[in-house]
Design an enzyme around this catalytic site. Structure first.
Site, PDB file in Angstrom:
ATOM      1  N   ASN A  50       0.876  -1.183   0.000  1.00  0.00           N
ATOM      2  CA  ASN A  50       0.000   0.000   0.000  1.00  0.00           C
ATOM      3  C   ASN A  50       0.908   1.227   0.000  1.00  0.00           C
ATOM      4  O   ASN A  50       2.106   1.108   0.299  1.00  0.00           O
ATOM      5  CB  ASN A  50      -0.978  -0.044   1.186  1.00  0.00           C
ATOM      6  CG  ASN A  50      -0.301   0.176   2.525  1.00  0.00           C
ATOM      7  OD1 ASN A  50       0.464   1.122   2.711  1.00  0.00           O
ATOM      8  ND2 ASN A  50      -0.563  -0.703   3.494  1.00  0.00           N
ATOM      9  N   ASP A  83       2.603  -8.551   9.164  1.00  0.00           N
ATOM     10  CA  ASP A  83       1.344  -7.793   9.228  1.00  0.00           C
ATOM     11  C   ASP A  83       0.264  -8.503  10.044  1.00  0.00           C
ATOM     12  O   ASP A  83      -0.867  -8.042  10.095  1.00  0.00           O
ATOM     13  CB  ASP A  83       0.798  -7.556   7.809  1.00  0.00           C
ATOM     14  CG  ASP A  83       1.356  -6.267   7.179  1.00  0.00           C
ATOM     15  OD1 ASP A  83       1.809  -5.382   7.921  1.00  0.00           O
ATOM     16  OD2 ASP A  83       1.308  -6.151   5.931  1.00  0.00           O
ATOM     17  N   ARG A 137       0.335 -11.580   2.448  1.00  0.00           N
ATOM     18  CA  ARG A 137      -0.475 -11.713   3.664  1.00  0.00           C
ATOM     19  C   ARG A 137      -1.233 -13.040   3.749  1.00  0.00           C
ATOM     20  O   ARG A 137      -1.898 -13.308   4.747  1.00  0.00           O
ATOM     21  CB  ARG A 137      -1.455 -10.529   3.777  1.00  0.00           C
ATOM     22  CG  ARG A 137      -0.754  -9.189   3.984  1.00  0.00           C
ATOM     23  CD  ARG A 137      -1.644  -8.168   4.654  1.00  0.00           C
ATOM     24  NE  ARG A 137      -2.014  -8.530   6.019  1.00  0.00           N
ATOM     25  CZ  ARG A 137      -2.835  -7.817   6.778  1.00  0.00           C
ATOM     26  NH1 ARG A 137      -3.375  -6.717   6.317  1.00  0.00           N
ATOM     27  NH2 ARG A 137      -3.138  -8.206   8.012  1.00  0.00           N
ATOM     28  N   ARG A 159      -8.703  -3.777  -2.439  1.00  0.00           N
ATOM     29  CA  ARG A 159      -8.411  -5.086  -1.837  1.00  0.00           C
ATOM     30  C   ARG A 159      -9.587  -6.057  -2.060  1.00  0.00           C
ATOM     31  O   ARG A 159      -9.439  -7.050  -2.730  1.00  0.00           O
ATOM     32  CB  ARG A 159      -8.122  -4.928  -0.343  1.00  0.00           C
ATOM     33  CG  ARG A 159      -6.871  -4.083  -0.039  1.00  0.00           C
ATOM     34  CD  ARG A 159      -5.619  -4.785  -0.463  1.00  0.00           C
ATOM     35  NE  ARG A 159      -4.408  -4.046  -0.152  1.00  0.00           N
ATOM     36  CZ  ARG A 159      -3.729  -4.141   0.986  1.00  0.00           C
ATOM     37  NH1 ARG A 159      -4.149  -4.922   1.958  1.00  0.00           N
ATOM     38  NH2 ARG A 159      -2.613  -3.451   1.161  1.00  0.00           N
ATOM     39  N   HIS A 171      -8.330   0.500   2.381  1.00  0.00           N
ATOM     40  CA  HIS A 171      -9.284  -0.321   3.138  1.00  0.00           C
ATOM     41  C   HIS A 171     -10.397   0.613   3.625  1.00  0.00           C
ATOM     42  O   HIS A 171     -10.118   1.756   4.001  1.00  0.00           O
ATOM     43  CB  HIS A 171      -8.626  -0.914   4.394  1.00  0.00           C
ATOM     44  CG  HIS A 171      -8.027  -2.280   4.231  1.00  0.00           C
ATOM     45  ND1 HIS A 171      -7.054  -2.759   5.085  1.00  0.00           N
ATOM     46  CD2 HIS A 171      -8.274  -3.286   3.347  1.00  0.00           C
ATOM     47  CE1 HIS A 171      -6.725  -3.994   4.727  1.00  0.00           C
ATOM     48  NE2 HIS A 171      -7.440  -4.326   3.670  1.00  0.00           N
ATOM     49  N   ASP A 193     -11.795   0.765   6.438  1.00  0.00           N
ATOM     50  CA  ASP A 193     -11.607   1.297   7.799  1.00  0.00           C
ATOM     51  C   ASP A 193     -10.524   2.372   7.891  1.00  0.00           C
ATOM     52  O   ASP A 193     -10.250   2.886   8.968  1.00  0.00           O
ATOM     53  CB  ASP A 193     -11.359   0.164   8.816  1.00  0.00           C
ATOM     54  CG  ASP A 193      -9.986  -0.488   8.674  1.00  0.00           C
ATOM     55  OD1 ASP A 193      -9.196  -0.099   7.788  1.00  0.00           O
ATOM     56  OD2 ASP A 193      -9.700  -1.409   9.473  1.00  0.00           O
ATOM     57  N   ALA A 205       2.926   1.273   8.224  1.00  0.00           N
ATOM     58  CA  ALA A 205       2.500   0.089   7.458  1.00  0.00           C
ATOM     59  C   ALA A 205       1.095   0.294   6.885  1.00  0.00           C
ATOM     60  O   ALA A 205       0.535  -0.614   6.269  1.00  0.00           O
ATOM     61  CB  ALA A 205       2.508  -1.145   8.346  1.00  0.00           C
ATOM     62  N   CYS A 229      -7.236  -1.078  13.166  1.00  0.00           N
ATOM     63  CA  CYS A 229      -6.680  -2.219  12.417  1.00  0.00           C
ATOM     64  C   CYS A 229      -6.008  -3.218  13.357  1.00  0.00           C
ATOM     65  O   CYS A 229      -5.856  -4.388  13.023  1.00  0.00           O
ATOM     66  CB  CYS A 229      -5.634  -1.760  11.411  1.00  0.00           C
ATOM     67  SG  CYS A 229      -6.110  -0.392  10.396  1.00  0.00           S
TER      68      CYS A 229
HETATM   69  N1  ARG Z   1       0.295  -3.438   5.799  1.00  0.00           N
HETATM   70  C1  ARG Z   1      -1.050  -3.893   5.928  1.00  0.00           C
HETATM   71  C2  ARG Z   1      -1.654  -4.111   4.552  1.00  0.00           C
HETATM   72  O1  ARG Z   1      -1.349  -3.373   3.667  1.00  0.00           O
HETATM   73  C3  ARG Z   1      -1.851  -2.911   6.713  1.00  0.00           C
HETATM   74  C4  ARG Z   1      -3.241  -3.366   7.003  1.00  0.00           C
HETATM   75  C5  ARG Z   1      -4.035  -2.377   7.806  1.00  0.00           C
HETATM   76  N2  ARG Z   1      -5.313  -2.876   8.100  1.00  0.00           N
HETATM   77  C6  ARG Z   1      -6.453  -2.210   7.977  1.00  0.00           C
HETATM   78  N3  ARG Z   1      -7.547  -2.783   8.403  1.00  0.00           N
HETATM   79  N4  ARG Z   1      -6.524  -1.014   7.401  1.00  0.00           N
HETATM   80  O2  ARG Z   1      -2.422  -5.011   4.318  1.00  0.00           O
END
Ligand code: ARG
Length: 327
Positions: free
Chosen positions: A29, A71, A96, A144, A173, A175, A260, A266
């Site tokens: 990201n 992560d 992931r 995503r 995302h 959230d 991150a 998160c």
């Molecule tokens: N580095 C992780 C990713 O890119 C961060 C995830 C953060 N999670 C979230 N619910 N926004 O997947």
């Protein structure tokens, strides 16, 4: 306007994963840059501060034993918890995908019914992208999670699908740019959505906008514990807005996790109606183990046997004390 809160007897319950192996190992990201590594000790402090604040506010926290996945600390992405069902994530990026089996195993051990997308059913990134609002499943798509996955999950949970198109890569995302505060109220950053999706959100809930500079500090990434809200520090306008709505706000420094692309929400997956299973340790056992620094010595000395060799001096990150003797 002032919030109406239910007089729920049961307190919220969260699942977290300590940041033992947290680092920026790849970039999936726009926030992630391998040249900009988190400060390990500071990340631990920020995580422990969040963990303790959630408990101080009366919620229960259960922990997943850390894995090597950097992560995995972002437990919100594990899946969607709805009553006694855990709908597991199918991560878009290979980086992931190894996390899934650990979450799945935990939920199975706790007695949840577990579901996931059918093969080649697209991608779904759990509570990072999905919120249950009344009888709807609001799901962020575009970066995503995919549209077909949003429909499949909603159908499996007997919820109305409400796919929402995200349009700004920095808010990849749901959230990161939206938070459900109650079943009627939400916070969002409107520019992160495709205009039609933005209007649909506003039809579903009364949405309050956060300013861009605070959206970029993850102002929408909020842990909701009834009237108490935990948000990342550096968001004074958002805090004022929320306090005026009748919420109590609390802040935690999240600088090392924002590197991150994640923050307070998160790092904590909300569980509902935690079921008891015969094989699983009782909640009381979990609570005791987490309540003092013995938990942290357990974490670094037992749960991760190599850890004490890599770091000759093993201290509790919560208290700064040396751990209890090894068994
Ligand atoms: N580095 C992780 C990713 O890119 C961060 C995830 C953060 N999670 C979230 N619910 N926004 O997947």
């Amino acid at each position: 306007m002032f919030i109406q809160l239910s007089h729920a007897k049961t307190k919220a319950s969260f699942l977290m994963c300590p940041p033992l192996h947290y680092k920026i190992s790849y970039s999936i990201n726009p926030w992630m840059n391998r040249e900009n590594q988190p400060n390990y000790k500071l990340a631990w402090k920020q995580w422990v501060d969040l963990y303790q604040l959630i408990k101080t506010l009366g919620a229960q926290v259960t922990l997943l034993k850390p894995t090597l996945n950097p992560d995995q600390v972002f437990s919100s992405d594990a899946g969607i918890v709805f009553n006694n069902i855990f709908f597991s994530s199918t991560f878009r990026f290979a980086e992931r995908q190894n996390e899934t089996s650990y979450w799945m195993q935990w939920f199975l051990e706790q007695g949840y019914q577990t579901l996931s997308l059918r093969k080649n059913g697209g991608y779904l990134e759990g509570s990072g992208d999905a919120f249950v609002v009344r009888d709807s499943l609001i799901c962020g798509t575009g970066f995503r999670s995919t549209l077909t996955a949003a429909y499949e999950c909603a159908e499996a949970l007997a919820l109305r699908p409400e796919p929402i198109k995200l349009s700004d890569r920095r808010f990849y995302h749901l959230d990161t740019c939206f938070s459900k505060l109650t079943d009627d109220l939400a916070l969002f950053f409107p520019k992160a959505f495709q205009p039609e999706s933005c209007r649909r959100l506003e039809n579903l809930l009364e949405c309050f906008a956060v300013p861009e500079e605070e959206a970029l500090r993850f102002a929408c990434n909020i842990v909701v514990i009834d009237r108490d809200l935990i948000l990342p520090s550096g968001c004074p306008k958002t805090r004022d807005l929320l306090e005026n709505l009748g919420f109590r706000t609390h802040e935690v420094e999240m600088s090392e996790f924002i590197k991150a692309g994640g923050a307070s929400k998160c790092l904590s997956l909300k569980l509902s109606n935690l079921p008891q299973s015969k094989s699983a340790p009782s909640q009381e056992h979990h609570a005791n183990r987490q309540s003092d620094c013995r938990f942290f010595s357990w974490l670094c000395c037992k749960c991760e046997p190599d850890y004490r060799y890599r770091r000759t001096k093993c201290i509790c990150f919560a208290t700064g004390l040396a751990p209890h003797p090894y068994p």
